[in-house]
Design an enzyme around this catalytic site. Structure first.
Site, mmCIF file in Angstrom:
data_model
loop_
_atom_site.group_PDB
_atom_site.id
_atom_site.type_symbol
_atom_site.label_atom_id
_atom_site.label_comp_id
_atom_site.label_asym_id
_atom_site.label_seq_id
_atom_site.Cartn_x
_atom_site.Cartn_y
_atom_site.Cartn_z
ATOM 1 N N GLY B 245 64.966 -15.774 22.512
ATOM 2 C CA GLY B 245 66.429 -15.897 21.676
ATOM 3 C C GLY B 245 67.389 -16.841 22.668
ATOM 4 O O GLY B 245 66.409 -16.971 24.017
ATOM 5 N N HIS B 246 68.059 -17.547 22.173
ATOM 6 C CA HIS B 246 68.948 -18.641 23.255
ATOM 7 C C HIS B 246 69.231 -17.931 24.389
ATOM 8 O O HIS B 246 69.821 -17.198 24.693
ATOM 9 C CB HIS B 246 70.547 -19.557 22.611
ATOM 10 N N ASN B 247 68.972 -18.874 25.956
ATOM 11 C CA ASN B 247 69.427 -18.787 26.712
ATOM 12 C C ASN B 247 68.490 -17.073 27.516
ATOM 13 O O ASN B 247 69.600 -17.185 28.957
ATOM 14 C CB ASN B 247 70.909 -18.109 26.558
ATOM 15 N N VAL B 248 67.228 -17.138 27.069
ATOM 16 C CA VAL B 248 66.399 -16.331 28.133
ATOM 17 C C VAL B 248 66.406 -16.887 28.959
ATOM 18 O O VAL B 248 65.848 -17.859 29.191
ATOM 19 C CB VAL B 248 65.235 -15.631 26.366
ATOM 20 N N SER B 265 70.284 -14.287 25.936
ATOM 21 C CA SER B 265 70.633 -14.020 27.178
ATOM 22 C C SER B 265 69.916 -12.824 28.512
ATOM 23 O O SER B 265 70.898 -13.209 29.227
ATOM 24 C CB SER B 265 72.100 -13.794 27.462
#
Lengths: 351, 351, 351
Positions: B245-248, B265
C-alpha cells in the site's frame, strides 16, 4: 450500436429453439426470442431456464419464454419442455458463443516474430504481438493483441491467448487452451539463499508444461522452476488472480477458484477442486479427488479423497463445525468462565 | 527445437563439472551431463544434488550423476564429492543462467521515447516500449517488450524490467533490480474522503523509491503515496501478486512471499520475512528481523524480533498451538459441554 | 531532472497558500513552499498539516510550514491557521494534481482502431492502443499507452484508462472513471459443468456495466457473466488485486480495499465498505451500509446495516472478541484442562 441493451445472441423463434434442443413447445411457436438470459437479470425479450417453480416467485419482470421440465409449472409463460433444461440452455449458449466473431488466420503487420520462431499459417497473430526465439505457434492458435511470447515456448493447436498474456520463457501449452488477459506463465520461481549478508538469487532455469484443454484466468501467475517442471495437467480450470508456485504439479481436471495460492513443489491430484482464496502450503501433497471449500488453509498433505474445509482444513463436517465455533469463541470463553466460577464456588463449599 | 525435452543447460563432462565446483570424481570422468536437474523431476541425462541418502529412495529413475558430500552413500551413481553440494549446485545454476541469451544494447525501432527522457546507449529497449517525460534509463538496463515507463521515473544500472512492467509515474529503481511481468509500481494509493454524499478522491502525488538488488514478482502492485514516499529497501525480494500500500516502508533485505498484502503506511524492518498470503494491517510497525509464517494476519505492531505465526500472529510456538486448536474447536466445545453436564450433575447431587 | 528530490508541486509563498485556503498566516508571509508533504516523510521545504500537537513530537526534521487549527500549538513553525486543516490540505492536493501534465486530444499514430469503432475527436488515444469492433470512446476520455479495448465496449466521457487496462468485451464504463494499470474487465466468468469425464466450459456471454465516477485498482479483475450483467454502481472505489466474480452486483459508492475477493452472483448494497483481503462467498447478499473489517470472511448474507468483523464475520464487537480469543486458544485449552482435572478430583473426593 446501442450499448444500453445487451446484444442479441439467440435471434430464433420458440419453434426453432425447440428443434435445436429437442423439446416441445407450449405457446405461440413464432414468438421471437432475442437472446439468452437468466432469471436473476431477467430480460423480457430473452429465453431463460427454470429448474424450480419457486425461482419465478420474486421476479420483477418475466422472460419471454422458459426452458423447463414437465414437472415445473410455468404459469402461462411460453415454455419449451425438455428433460434437462440446464443442459439444453448450455447447448444454446455454446451455439451463441460460436457466433462471436473470431480472428481470421494471418499475422498482423505490427507483430514482431523472431526469425527462429515457427508460426503455422493457420494461426492468427494479433497487433503488437511479440514471439521470441525458437518458439512455436501451431495451427488454429489465436494470439490476441499485445501477447508476449518469450523464447522456447509452444502454443498448441487451437489454443487462445487473450491480450497481455505473457509466456515468459520455456513454457509449452497443449491444444485448445484458453488463457485470459494478463496471465503470466514462466516468471522465475521465488528462490533465494541467505548467504549471511544478502539474499542470493537461485537462478530459475526450469520450464512449464500445460496440457490440453486448460483454462487459466486473468492475472494468474504460474512460476518456472529452478530446474525441472511446473506441470498443469490436461483439463485443469484455473480462475483469476491465482498463484501457482515453482515445481507445483497439478493433475488432470483440477479446478482452482479465484485467489487460490499454491506454494512451491506442492502436488495436487486429479480432479481436485479448491474453493476461492484457499491457500495450500509448499511441499504438500493432495491425493486425487480432494475437494477443499473456499477460504480454507491447507498446511499439510491430504492423503484421502473427499471433502475438506476450514483453517486448518479438516474433513468437511468437522471443518464446518470448527468454522461455526470460530464465530462463537466469545460465547465459549464465557462458558469456560462460568464453569470456573461454579467450580470455585463448589470448592469453597467443600472447603 | 523439440520442446518435449528440456534444453541442455550444462553440457559438460563429469570431470569438467568437478573442476568448476572444486570436487573429486567418482565414476567415469568423461560422462557427458546434458543439464542440471533435481531429484523430484529426475532427468536421466542430468546432474542433481543429494543432501541425504534417503532422497534417493523413492526415485522412479536416477539422474546421470550426483553432487554429494562424502557422508552420503550414492549407491554407485557417478558422483562428484564436494563439501557443500547445495552451494556447488547453485554455482552451476548461476553459470547456466548466464548462458540464456541477453538482449543486446540499443533501442528497438518500435519503442516510443519522450524527447525529454534520457536513455543510456548501453541500455536495451525492447519492442513497443514507451518511456515518458523526464525519465531516465541507465547503462546496462534491459527493458523487455511492452514495458511502460511513465513520466519522472528512473531505471538504475543493469536493472531488468520484464514484459508489461508498468512504472506509472515518479518511481525510481536502483541498480541490478529485476521486475517480473505485469508488476505495477506507482499506481495511486487508495485514498478517499467521504464528504457526506460521495467518496472524494484524495490526489496521490507522492513517489516510490526502490533500492538496489530488489526483485519484484509478477502481477505485484506497489502504490504511490498521497505525498511522501513508498520505500522498498535494497535487497528486498517480493514474490507474485503482492500488494504494497501507499506510504509503506520496507527496510533492507525484506522478503515478502506470494499474495502478501501490506496495508498503507505500515513499516517493515530490515530482514523481515513474511510467508505467503500473510496480511499486515495499515499503520503498524514490524521491527527488524521479524519472521511471520504463511497465512498469518498481523493486526498490530510486532515490537520484538523473532518468529511469529497465526491469525492473529503470536510468537511462533503459541501461534502453532492456536492454529492446531482452531482445527479442534468442535472437540473443545464438546469438552466444555461435558464439563457443564458434570457440574450440573454434581450440583444436583449437592442440592 | 534530479530524481533524488521529489518534484515541486506547490511552489507558492505562505501568503499565497493562505489566500487559497482562506486562512491566516503566522510567520514570514514570503516564505517559499516548494511542495506538499506529510509529517511521516517530512520535507524541510514542504507544507504539511497537523491535526494534533503530538504528531510533532517524534519528527527528525520539521516541515517549512504547517496547516493547523487554532487549538494546535505549532512550536514556532510558520503556520497557516484554518478551521479544517485536513480539508485545506486536500484542496491544495487537488490543485497540485491538476498541474500534472495531461494528454492532449488526438489519436497516436500507432493506435489501431476498428473501422466500426467511434472515437470522439476530444478523446486522447495513446501509443499501441487497440480498439475493437463497434466500441465507443467518448469526449475527454484518455486511454494511456497499451490499452486494449475489445469489441462492443464503451468508455464514457472523461474516463481515464491507464496502461495495460483491458476491456475484454461487452464492457461499458460511465463518465469520469479512473482505471489503473492492468485491470481486466470482461474476462470470462468461471463456469464449468462436470459431464462425468471433464469440465465442460459454460460460455460466458454476458456483459459488464460500470457506472460514473468509479475507480478500479491495478491488477483487479471483474468478470463477465454467463448471461446478464456484472454491475458496478456509480461512485464505487475498488483497490488493487481485487476479484469480482461473474454476475456480481455492487451498489453505489461501495468501497473494496485491496485483495478483496467477491464470489459469483453476490450482491453488495450501497455504501458498503469491505476491508482489505476480505472474502465474500458466492450467492450472498449484503444490504446497504454494511462495513466489514479487513481480513474477514463473509460466508452468508448480512441482512442488517452496520459494522462487522471476523472469520466468519460477526457484528464488530463480537467479531473482535472472537479474533482476540483466536489468539488465546492455547490458553483457553489450558483452562479447560484445568477444569477437567478439578472436576475429576472433585468426583474422586465424592466417590
Amino acid at each position: 450500436m446501442d450499448q444500453s441493451v445487451p446484444p442479441g445472441n439467440l435471434k430464433l423463434t420458440l419453434r426453432q429453439v425447440s428443434e435445436i434442443v429437442g423439446g416441445t413447445v407450449e405457446g405461440q411457436p413464432d414468438l421471437f426470442l432475442e437472446r439468452l438470459t437468466d432469471l436473476s437479470a431477467c430480460d423480457p425479450d430473452g429465453l431463460a431456464f427454470a429448474e424450480h417453480e419457486r425461482y419465478l416467485d420474486s421476479l420483477n419482470r418475466l422472460p419471454a419464454a422458459l426452458l423447463a421440465s414437465d414437472s415445473v409449472p410455468t404459469r402461462g409463460i411460453p415454455t419449451i419442455r425438455v428433460e434437462k433444461p440446464r443442459e439444453a440452455f448450455l447447448k444454446l449458449l455454446v451455439r451463441a458463443s460460436l457466433q462471436e466473431s473470431k480472428a481470421p488466420p494471418g499475422i498482423h503487420p505490427t507483430a514482431i516474430i523472431s526469425p527462429s520462431a515457427r508460426v503455422h499459417p493457420g494461426a492468427s497473430i494479433g497487433a503488437f504481438v511479440t514471439i521470441g526465439e525458437s518458439s512455436v505457434v501451431e495451427n488454429g492458435a489465436i494470439l490476441f493483441d499485445h501477447v508476449s511470447i518469450g523464447p522456447s515456448c509452444k502454443v498448441g493447436e487451437n489454443s487462445i491467448l487473450k491480450s497481455f498474456v505473457c509466456l515468459v520463457t520455456h513454457t509449452t501449452l497443449g491444444k485448445n487452451c484458453l488463457i485470459h488477459p494478463s496471465a503470466v506463465l514462466g516468471a522465475d520461481g521465488f528462490g533465494f539463499f541467505w548467504n549471511g549478508s544478502f539474499h542470493q538469487k537461485i537462478p530459475q532455469l526450469g520450464r512449464i508444461e500445460v496440457g490440453d484443454n486448460v483454462e487459466i484466468g486473468a492475472l494468474t501467475a504460474i512460476d518456472r522452476a529452478m530446474v525441472g517442471i511446473t506441470k498443469i495437467g490436461s483439463g485443469c480450470k484455473i480462475d483469476n488472480l491465482v498463484q501457482v508456485g515453482h515445481n507445483v504439479s497439478l493433475g488432470e481436471n483440477v479446478v482452482l477458484a479465484a485467489a487460490v495460492s499454491i506454494g512451491g513443489s506442492t502436488s495436487i491430484g486429479d480432479r481436485c477442486i479448491l474453493g476461492g482464496a484457499t491457500d495450500v502450503s509448499d511441499h504438500v501433497t493432495l491425493v486425487n479427488d480432494v475437494r477443499v471449500g473456499g477460504g480454507s488453509g491447507v498446511p499439510t498433505s491430504l492423503k484421502a479423497p473427499g471433502d475438506y474445509f476450514g483453517y486448518p482444513a479438516k474433513p468437511v463436517a468437522e471443518g464446518r463445525r470448527n468454522f461455526v465455533l470460530q464465530g462463537k469463541l466469545s460465547e465459549m470463553n464465557q462458558r469456560i468462565l462460568d464453569l470456573e466460577r461454579k467450580i470455585e464456588a463448589m470448592q469453597k463449599d467443600q472447603g
